[in-house]
Design an enzyme around this catalytic site. Structure first.
Site, mmCIF file in Angstrom:
data_model
loop_
_atom_site.group_PDB
_atom_site.id
_atom_site.type_symbol
_atom_site.label_atom_id
_atom_site.label_comp_id
_atom_site.label_asym_id
_atom_site.label_seq_id
_atom_site.Cartn_x
_atom_site.Cartn_y
_atom_site.Cartn_z
ATOM 1 N N ASN A 295 -9.987 -0.429 -1.027
ATOM 2 C CA ASN A 295 -8.649 -0.251 -0.906
ATOM 3 C C ASN A 295 -8.051 -0.663 -2.245
ATOM 4 O OD1 ASN A 295 -5.889 -0.549 -0.218
ATOM 5 N ND2 ASN A 295 -6.020 -1.415 1.646
ATOM 6 N N HIS B 40 -3.384 7.109 2.503
ATOM 7 C CA HIS B 40 -3.803 5.725 1.918
ATOM 8 C C HIS B 40 -5.165 5.547 2.117
ATOM 9 C CE1 HIS B 40 -3.805 1.604 0.536
ATOM 10 N NE2 HIS B 40 -3.939 1.266 1.925
ATOM 11 N N CYS C 123 0.772 -1.290 -0.012
ATOM 12 C CA CYS C 123 0.185 0.020 -0.041
ATOM 13 C C CYS C 123 0.933 1.384 0.100
ATOM 14 C CB CYS C 123 -0.890 0.170 1.211
ATOM 15 S SG CYS C 123 -2.271 -1.344 1.029
HETATM 16 O O1 UT7 Z 1 -3.767 -1.151 3.571
HETATM 17 C C1 UT7 Z 1 -3.285 -1.874 4.634
HETATM 18 C C2 UT7 Z 1 -3.845 -2.981 4.675
HETATM 19 N N1 UT7 Z 1 -5.279 -3.074 5.576
HETATM 20 C C3 UT7 Z 1 -5.586 -2.200 6.381
HETATM 21 O O2 UT7 Z 1 -5.240 -1.017 6.610
HETATM 22 C C4 UT7 Z 1 -6.688 -2.553 7.181
HETATM 23 C C5 UT7 Z 1 -6.440 -2.441 8.785
HETATM 24 N N2 UT7 Z 1 -7.562 -3.199 9.457
HETATM 25 C C6 UT7 Z 1 -8.972 -2.914 9.257
HETATM 26 O O3 UT7 Z 1 -9.489 -2.158 8.429
HETATM 27 C C7 UT7 Z 1 -10.051 -3.444 10.265
HETATM 28 O O4 UT7 Z 1 -9.333 -4.329 11.160
HETATM 29 C C8 UT7 Z 1 -10.922 -4.441 9.494
HETATM 30 C C9 UT7 Z 1 -11.868 -3.870 8.606
HETATM 31 C C10 UT7 Z 1 -10.190 -5.490 8.735
HETATM 32 C C11 UT7 Z 1 -11.723 -5.344 10.550
HETATM 33 O O5 UT7 Z 1 -12.326 -4.398 11.568
HETATM 34 P P1 UT7 Z 1 -12.336 -4.614 12.974
HETATM 35 O O6 UT7 Z 1 -13.079 -3.383 13.578
HETATM 36 O O7 UT7 Z 1 -10.951 -4.506 13.389
HETATM 37 O O8 UT7 Z 1 -13.001 -6.162 13.097
HETATM 38 P P2 UT7 Z 1 -12.385 -7.240 13.732
HETATM 39 O O9 UT7 Z 1 -11.413 -7.761 13.033
HETATM 40 O O10 UT7 Z 1 -12.056 -7.105 15.395
HETATM 41 O O11 UT7 Z 1 -13.690 -8.178 13.857
HETATM 42 C C12 UT7 Z 1 -14.792 -7.812 14.542
HETATM 43 C C13 UT7 Z 1 -15.916 -9.003 14.418
HETATM 44 C C14 UT7 Z 1 -15.370 -10.420 14.517
HETATM 45 O O12 UT7 Z 1 -16.523 -11.204 14.889
HETATM 46 P P3 UT7 Z 1 -16.175 -11.650 16.578
HETATM 47 O O13 UT7 Z 1 -14.986 -12.305 16.735
HETATM 48 O O14 UT7 Z 1 -16.195 -10.578 17.513
HETATM 49 O O15 UT7 Z 1 -17.506 -12.457 16.590
HETATM 50 C C15 UT7 Z 1 -15.048 -10.609 13.022
HETATM 51 O O16 UT7 Z 1 -15.212 -12.001 12.951
HETATM 52 O O17 UT7 Z 1 -16.280 -8.750 13.105
HETATM 53 C C16 UT7 Z 1 -16.338 -9.982 12.364
HETATM 54 N N3 UT7 Z 1 -16.045 -9.833 11.065
HETATM 55 C C17 UT7 Z 1 -17.179 -9.613 10.127
HETATM 56 N N4 UT7 Z 1 -18.477 -9.536 10.380
HETATM 57 C C18 UT7 Z 1 -19.062 -9.203 9.373
HETATM 58 C C19 UT7 Z 1 -15.187 -9.668 10.419
HETATM 59 N N5 UT7 Z 1 -15.167 -9.353 9.007
HETATM 60 C C20 UT7 Z 1 -16.494 -9.190 8.842
HETATM 61 C C21 UT7 Z 1 -17.244 -8.725 7.725
HETATM 62 N N6 UT7 Z 1 -18.742 -8.994 8.008
HETATM 63 N N7 UT7 Z 1 -16.765 -8.721 6.566
#
Ligand code: UT7
Length: 345
Positions: free
Chosen positions: A300, A270, A129
């Site tokens: 992204n 980004h 990225c």
């Molecule tokens: O460009 C550089 C690369 N990437 C980034 O910069 C991304 C950086 N990270 C993020 O943007 C965020 O961490 C994400 C958007 C990927 C995830 O958001 P989060 O608020 O950190 O969610 P999480 O990973 O803590 O997950 C929370 C919950 C989990 O369920 P439980 O364990 O609480 O029951 C996940 O399984 O949300 C669940 N979950 C989803 N639910 C519905 C994860 N993905 C999804 C989804 N739809 N697509």
């Protein structure tokens, strides 16, 4: 002016550094859309979750058979047109990408032929990225040193080619796109690139990677069965690092140039997650009108996000000649990048 040391002619002798400006900018995204509603039919997710946690509404996705160089070509032709530079005048091409057409030949070589840049040399740059900020810095050196008068800098990715559309934690995040700029010498008193600051931190490698397909784990039936040719991410680890480092690198480059964040006209981060951008901008004390967010339309797009954001800022009338602009990126590696410039177009 030096015409380029790679062409037959005089030997290259570095002179004092020249100021460099972005002389042309263009972007391209494939027409097909993948919306949050579409994703609801593919994985266990909801439009509400995606919007709330990321800010993304839709992404542009290629049709099968379309590669990174196809998107890059459209952006490159537009950037050269705006700069008033012919393909033959380009001396150097750098393509920031994580999804090259093939591991080799490089996408830079494919692109060079597609656009007819017959006097150019170049290569691909792997910084995920941070692909655009790193490529911009690399291209700038070629023009600043006098090695070349015109460099083509591209950030392009077909992320859909390495996304697992069965993995809800990653497939909602990414899209395809390309952006290109032409770099040319600027007059001493003209707007242009002011400074850059970059970092890498390899300890972050496991947090965001594609495990198979390289020399460590070549492609095999097993790697395909185990879905190891797709992006794997520890979202929270990347999120925390991105917020902290975006602020840190921004402060570093601003401080050493004696600039207070309030003096910026536009902050172009980004585009990975709306919450990352707003958290970093809040820490820097930047009001929303100085921050461009367009990830709702593209997701992204990895190396393409910053040129896409610049282009949208121009379209919205939020970026004008003379504006003080800070670009910032954090990506897999980890890679961290920033470029400070006065907009010259
Ligand atoms: O460009 C550089 C690369 N990437 C980034 O910069 C991304 C950086 N990270 C993020 O943007 C965020 O961490 C994400 C958007 C990927 C995830 O958001 P989060 O608020 O950190 O969610 P999480 O990973 O803590 O997950 C929370 C919950 C989990 O369920 P439980 O364990 O609480 O029951 C996940 O399984 O949300 C669940 N979950 C989803 N639910 C519905 C994860 N993905 C999804 C989804 N739809 N697509």
């Amino acid at each position: 002016m030096v015409s380029g040391s790679s062409a037959v002619g005089q030997p290259f002798r570095a002179a004092s550094l020249r100021r460099v400006k972005i002389a042309g900018l263009s972007t391209f995204v494939p027409p097909k859309l993948l919306t949050n509603d579409d994703l609801e039919t593919l994985v266990d997710t909801t439009n509400e979750w995606i919007l709330q946690r990321t800010g993304i509404q839709q992404r542009h996705i290629v049709d099968p058979g379309t590669a990174t160089s196809d998107l890059a070509k459209e952006a490159a032709l537009g950037a050269m047109r705006q700069a008033g530079v012919t393909p033959e005048q380009i001396g150097f091409i750098v393509v920031g990408t994580t999804t090259p057409d093939t591991i080799f030949p490089s996408t830079a070589c494919v692109l060079q032929t597609k656009i007819g840049a017959n006097n150019a040399w170049g290569f691909d740059l792997g910084a995920a990225c941070s692909g655009f900020t790193y490529a911009l810095t690399t291209g700038m050196q070629m023009v600043a040193s006098g090695a070349h008068d015109h460099a083509l800098v591209v950030g392009a990715d077909v992320m859909s080619s390495i996304i697992d559309y069965k993995d809800r934690t990653t497939c909602v995040l990414f899209g395809d796109g390309a952006g290109a700029v032409v770099l040319s010498p600027a007059a001493e008193d003209e707007a242009g690139i002011i400074d850059f600051a970059h970092e890498i931190d390899g300890t972050g490698g496991p947090a965001l990677c594609m495990p198979a397909g390289g020399s460590r784990m070549p492609a095999s039936h097993e790697t395909v069965d185990q879905r190891l040719h797709y992006v794997k991410q520890d979202g929270q680890a990347v999120f925390k690092f991105a917020v902290r480092k975006t602020e840190e690198i921004a402060r570093r480059i601003l401080n050493r140039n004696g600039i207070d964040p309030s003096e910026l006209d536009l902050f172009v981060s980004h585009q990975a997650n709306r919450r990352i951008i707003t958290a970093a901008a809040d820490r820097l004390g930047l009001p929303p009108e100085k921050v461009i967010i367009n990830l709702q339309m593209y997701g992204n797009t990895t190396a393409a996000t910053i040129p896409l954001a610049l282009a949208d800022a121009i379209r919205e009338g939020r970026l004008k000649r003379g504006d003080l602009v800070l670009l910032a990126s954090v990506g897999a590696g980890f890679t961290v990048g920033s470029v400070l410039l006065r907009w010259a177009l």
